[in-house]
Scaffold this motif. Structure first.
Motif, PDB file in Angstrom:
ATOM      1  N   ALA A  57       0.838  -1.208   0.000  1.00  0.00           N
ATOM      2  CA  ALA A  57       0.000   0.000   0.000  1.00  0.00           C
ATOM      3  C   ALA A  57       0.868   1.251   0.000  1.00  0.00           C
ATOM      4  CB  ALA A  57      -0.927  -0.007   1.212  1.00  0.00           C
ATOM      5  N   LEU A  58       1.940   1.254   0.763  1.00  0.00           N
ATOM      6  CA  LEU A  58       2.837   2.410   0.777  1.00  0.00           C
ATOM      7  C   LEU A  58       3.531   2.603  -0.565  1.00  0.00           C
ATOM      8  CD1 LEU A  58       4.510   2.130   4.312  1.00  0.00           C
ATOM      9  CD2 LEU A  58       2.958   3.916   3.514  1.00  0.00           C
ATOM     10  N   ALA A  59       3.928   1.515  -1.194  1.00  0.00           N
ATOM     11  CA  ALA A  59       4.579   1.614  -2.508  1.00  0.00           C
ATOM     12  C   ALA A  59       3.616   2.208  -3.528  1.00  0.00           C
ATOM     13  CB  ALA A  59       5.066   0.234  -2.952  1.00  0.00           C
ATOM     14  N   GLU A  60       2.340   1.805  -3.480  1.00  0.00           N
ATOM     15  CA  GLU A  60       1.349   2.359  -4.405  1.00  0.00           C
ATOM     16  C   GLU A  60       1.141   3.841  -4.166  1.00  0.00           C
ATOM     17  OE1 GLU A  60      -2.239   0.091  -4.019  1.00  0.00           O
ATOM     18  OE2 GLU A  60      -1.311  -1.730  -4.801  1.00  0.00           O
ATOM     19  N   LEU A  61       1.099   4.243  -2.913  1.00  0.00           N
ATOM     20  CA  LEU A  61       0.921   5.658  -2.601  1.00  0.00           C
ATOM     21  C   LEU A  61       2.124   6.482  -3.057  1.00  0.00           C
ATOM     22  CD1 LEU A  61      -0.661   5.510   0.976  1.00  0.00           C
ATOM     23  CD2 LEU A  61      -1.760   6.275  -1.137  1.00  0.00           C
ATOM     24  N   GLN A  62       3.319   5.931  -2.942  1.00  0.00           N
ATOM     25  CA  GLN A  62       4.509   6.661  -3.352  1.00  0.00           C
ATOM     26  C   GLN A  62       4.608   6.760  -4.876  1.00  0.00           C
ATOM     27  OE1 GLN A  62       7.667   4.538  -1.428  1.00  0.00           O
ATOM     28  NE2 GLN A  62       7.619   5.844   0.388  1.00  0.00           N
ATOM     29  N   SER A  63       4.090   5.781  -5.573  1.00  0.00           N
ATOM     30  CA  SER A  63       4.183   5.801  -7.036  1.00  0.00           C
ATOM     31  C   SER A  63       3.282   6.858  -7.643  1.00  0.00           C
ATOM     32  CB  SER A  63       3.855   4.416  -7.617  1.00  0.00           C
ATOM     33  OG  SER A  63       2.497   4.112  -7.385  1.00  0.00           O
ATOM     34  N   LYS A  64       2.199   7.218  -6.993  1.00  0.00           N
ATOM     35  CA  LYS A  64       1.332   8.281  -7.482  1.00  0.00           C
ATOM     36  C   LYS A  64       2.024   9.601  -7.252  1.00  0.00           C
ATOM     37  CE  LYS A  64      -2.989   5.909  -6.526  1.00  0.00           C
ATOM     38  NZ  LYS A  64      -4.201   5.925  -5.719  1.00  0.00           N
ATOM     39  N   GLU A  65       2.009  10.415  -8.299  1.00  0.00           N
ATOM     40  CA  GLU A  65       2.674  11.700  -8.176  1.00  0.00           C
ATOM     41  C   GLU A  65       1.726  12.683  -7.512  1.00  0.00           C
ATOM     42  OE1 GLU A  65       4.861  14.461 -11.285  1.00  0.00           O
ATOM     43  OE2 GLU A  65       5.172  12.321 -11.540  1.00  0.00           O
ATOM     44  N   PRO A  66       2.145  13.292  -6.449  1.00  0.00           N
ATOM     45  CA  PRO A  66       1.257  14.240  -5.783  1.00  0.00           C
ATOM     46  C   PRO A  66       1.117  15.506  -6.634  1.00  0.00           C
ATOM     47  CG  PRO A  66       3.406  14.234  -4.712  1.00  0.00           C
ATOM     48  CD  PRO A  66       3.427  13.178  -5.760  1.00  0.00           C
ATOM     49  N   ARG A  67      -0.056  16.096  -6.589  1.00  0.00           N
ATOM     50  CA  ARG A  67      -0.232  17.319  -7.371  1.00  0.00           C
ATOM     51  C   ARG A  67       0.325  18.476  -6.558  1.00  0.00           C
ATOM     52  NH1 ARG A  67      -6.214  19.124  -6.376  1.00  0.00           N
ATOM     53  NH2 ARG A  67      -6.541  17.913  -4.524  1.00  0.00           N
ATOM     54  N   GLN A  68       1.038  19.299  -7.264  1.00  0.00           N
ATOM     55  CA  GLN A  68       1.680  20.438  -6.631  1.00  0.00           C
ATOM     56  C   GLN A  68       0.838  21.685  -6.856  1.00  0.00           C
ATOM     57  OE1 GLN A  68       4.714  20.806  -5.045  1.00  0.00           O
ATOM     58  NE2 GLN A  68       5.093  18.616  -4.984  1.00  0.00           N
ATOM     59  N   LYS A  69       0.583  22.385  -5.825  1.00  0.00           N
ATOM     60  CA  LYS A  69      -0.142  23.629  -5.938  1.00  0.00           C
ATOM     61  C   LYS A  69       0.902  24.740  -5.930  1.00  0.00           C
ATOM     62  CE  LYS A  69      -2.451  24.968  -1.895  1.00  0.00           C
ATOM     63  NZ  LYS A  69      -3.551  25.104  -1.012  1.00  0.00           N
ATOM     64  N   PRO A  70       0.704  25.780  -6.762  1.00  0.00           N
ATOM     65  CA  PRO A  70       1.727  26.827  -6.824  1.00  0.00           C
ATOM     66  C   PRO A  70       1.849  27.527  -5.470  1.00  0.00           C
ATOM     67  CG  PRO A  70      -0.204  27.424  -8.117  1.00  0.00           C
ATOM     68  CD  PRO A  70      -0.411  26.048  -7.638  1.00  0.00           C
ATOM     69  N   ARG A  71       3.058  27.828  -5.125  1.00  0.00           N
ATOM     70  CA  ARG A  71       3.312  28.466  -3.841  1.00  0.00           C
ATOM     71  C   ARG A  71       3.425  29.974  -3.997  1.00  0.00           C
ATOM     72  NH1 ARG A  71       7.747  25.153  -0.483  1.00  0.00           N
ATOM     73  NH2 ARG A  71       6.469  23.361  -0.023  1.00  0.00           N
ATOM     74  N   ARG A  72       3.041  30.646  -2.978  1.00  0.00           N
ATOM     75  CA  ARG A  72       3.155  32.084  -2.943  1.00  0.00           C
ATOM     76  C   ARG A  72       4.552  32.448  -2.476  1.00  0.00           C
ATOM     77  NH1 ARG A  72       0.310  35.332   1.393  1.00  0.00           N
ATOM     78  NH2 ARG A  72       1.405  37.207   0.923  1.00  0.00           N
ATOM     79  N   ARG A  73       5.167  33.427  -3.090  1.00  0.00           N
ATOM     80  CA  ARG A  73       6.512  33.832  -2.693  1.00  0.00           C
ATOM     81  C   ARG A  73       6.447  34.597  -1.386  1.00  0.00           C
ATOM     82  NH1 ARG A  73      10.103  36.343  -7.302  1.00  0.00           N
ATOM     83  NH2 ARG A  73      11.382  36.516  -5.480  1.00  0.00           N
ATOM     84  N   ILE A  74       7.524  34.509  -0.669  1.00  0.00           N
ATOM     85  CA  ILE A  74       7.633  35.207   0.613  1.00  0.00           C
ATOM     86  C   ILE A  74       8.249  36.577   0.362  1.00  0.00           C
ATOM     87  CG2 ILE A  74       8.690  35.166   2.882  1.00  0.00           C
ATOM     88  CD1 ILE A  74       8.683  32.126   2.686  1.00  0.00           C
ATOM     89  N   GLY A  75       7.719  37.605   0.990  1.00  0.00           N
ATOM     90  CA  GLY A  75       8.294  38.926   0.874  1.00  0.00           C
ATOM     91  C   GLY A  75       7.248  39.945   0.443  1.00  0.00           C
ATOM     92  N   PHE A  76       7.704  41.165   0.230  1.00  0.00           N
ATOM     93  CA  PHE A  76       6.789  42.238  -0.110  1.00  0.00           C
ATOM     94  C   PHE A  76       6.437  42.262  -1.605  1.00  0.00           C
ATOM     95  CE2 PHE A  76       8.815  43.901   3.745  1.00  0.00           C
ATOM     96  CZ  PHE A  76       7.687  44.071   4.522  1.00  0.00           C
ATOM     97  N   ILE A  77       7.400  41.904  -2.435  1.00  0.00           N
ATOM     98  CA  ILE A  77       7.152  41.956  -3.869  1.00  0.00           C
ATOM     99  C   ILE A  77       6.581  40.611  -4.295  1.00  0.00           C
ATOM    100  CG2 ILE A  77       8.195  42.263  -6.127  1.00  0.00           C
ATOM    101  CD1 ILE A  77      10.374  43.910  -4.712  1.00  0.00           C
ATOM    102  N   GLN A  78       5.439  40.655  -4.905  1.00  0.00           N
ATOM    103  CA  GLN A  78       4.778  39.434  -5.333  1.00  0.00           C
ATOM    104  C   GLN A  78       4.862  39.311  -6.853  1.00  0.00           C
ATOM    105  OE1 GLN A  78       3.369  37.171  -3.259  1.00  0.00           O
ATOM    106  NE2 GLN A  78       4.050  38.383  -1.523  1.00  0.00           N
ATOM    107  N   ASP A  79       4.753  38.079  -7.313  1.00  0.00           N
ATOM    108  CA  ASP A  79       4.793  37.838  -8.759  1.00  0.00           C
ATOM    109  C   ASP A  79       3.617  38.541  -9.419  1.00  0.00           C
ATOM    110  OD1 ASP A  79       7.025  36.287  -8.587  1.00  0.00           O
ATOM    111  OD2 ASP A  79       5.915  34.392  -8.449  1.00  0.00           O
ATOM    112  N   GLY A  80       3.862  39.114 -10.506  1.00  0.00           N
ATOM    113  CA  GLY A  80       2.796  39.717 -11.300  1.00  0.00           C
ATOM    114  C   GLY A  80       2.383  41.101 -10.805  1.00  0.00           C
ATOM    115  N   LYS A  81       3.085  41.683  -9.903  1.00  0.00           N
ATOM    116  CA  LYS A  81       2.715  43.045  -9.454  1.00  0.00           C
ATOM    117  C   LYS A  81       3.751  44.046  -9.820  1.00  0.00           C
ATOM    118  CE  LYS A  81      -0.189  41.855  -5.639  1.00  0.00           C
ATOM    119  NZ  LYS A  81      -0.511  42.038  -4.294  1.00  0.00           N
TER     120      LYS A  81
END
Length: 195
Positions: free
Chosen positions: A171-195
């Motif tokens: 069961a653990l091997a099956e869970l590890q074989s599935k690729e987890p979906r990555q959600k985009p992370r927010r950058r740390i700091g005052f300046i943000q992407d796209g601003k």
């Protein structure tokens, strides 16, 4: 013979050995315990641990409870230091450093007392060895069967546990074989992407 019996009454069994205490020896040699111990310390190389040892507090308390020592260790009487015990070999070595006429006579009597004790122990009736050996064999066989039963039961438990562990691993091997979906992370700091 009375002298030998007196000496035998001063022979104790401590740590599985027959010993005499410094206090009793000093009394027999007609010297103080302090002087006896000073003579021993001046010749300490003659007294390895199997010839002479100092009693522990527990051993001393056991002797005290048997009324050998009526007072404990204190500054106001009684024994000030834990006593030293001399084995038969230590007593023989003691005869080499105490050379007064009294010491020589006392050492001869002490050696005779130890020989008399050995003869007495040797003359005790021997238990029936064959019956003891047969009983030991029987007990050993019973113990062997009990251990085999326990190991058999343990192997059964291990088999079922092994199957469960294999299922968990799969069961653990099956869970590890599935690729987890990555959600985009927010950058740390005052300046943000796209601003």
């Amino acid at each position: 013979m009375n002298e030998i019996q007196t000496i035998q009454s001063k022979i104790y069994e401590i740590r599985g050995q027959r010993v005499m205490l410094d206090r009793d020896l000093a009394e027999l040699y007609q010297v103080t315990t302090g002087n006896l111990n000073k003579a021993v310390k001046r010749n300490i190389r003659r007294f390895p641990p199997d010839f002479m040892f100092q009693l522990t507090k527990d051993e001393f308390n056991r002797l005290k409870s048997d009324l050998i020592f009526q007072n404990g260790t204190s500054n106001w009487g009684g024994t000030r230091k834990l006593p030293y015990a001399f084995t038969e070999q230590g007593l023989a070595m003691l005869s080499g450093i105490l050379t007064s006429d009294i010491a020589i006579d006392v050492n001869i009597s002490i050696m005779r007392a130890f020989v008399a004790i050995r003869r007495m122990v040797a003359s005790l009736p021997k238990p029936e060895v064959n019956a003891d050996v047969a009983q030991l064999r029987k007990d050993f066989e019973e113990l062997k069967l009990d251990i085999e039963d326990i190991l058999h039961d343990q192997n059964d438990i291990n088999e079922s546990t092994r199957l469960q562990l294999d299922a968990i691993s799969t069961a653990l091997a099956e869970l590890q074989s599935k690729e987890p979906r990555q959600k985009p992370r927010r950058r740390i700091g005052f300046i943000q992407d796209g601003k």
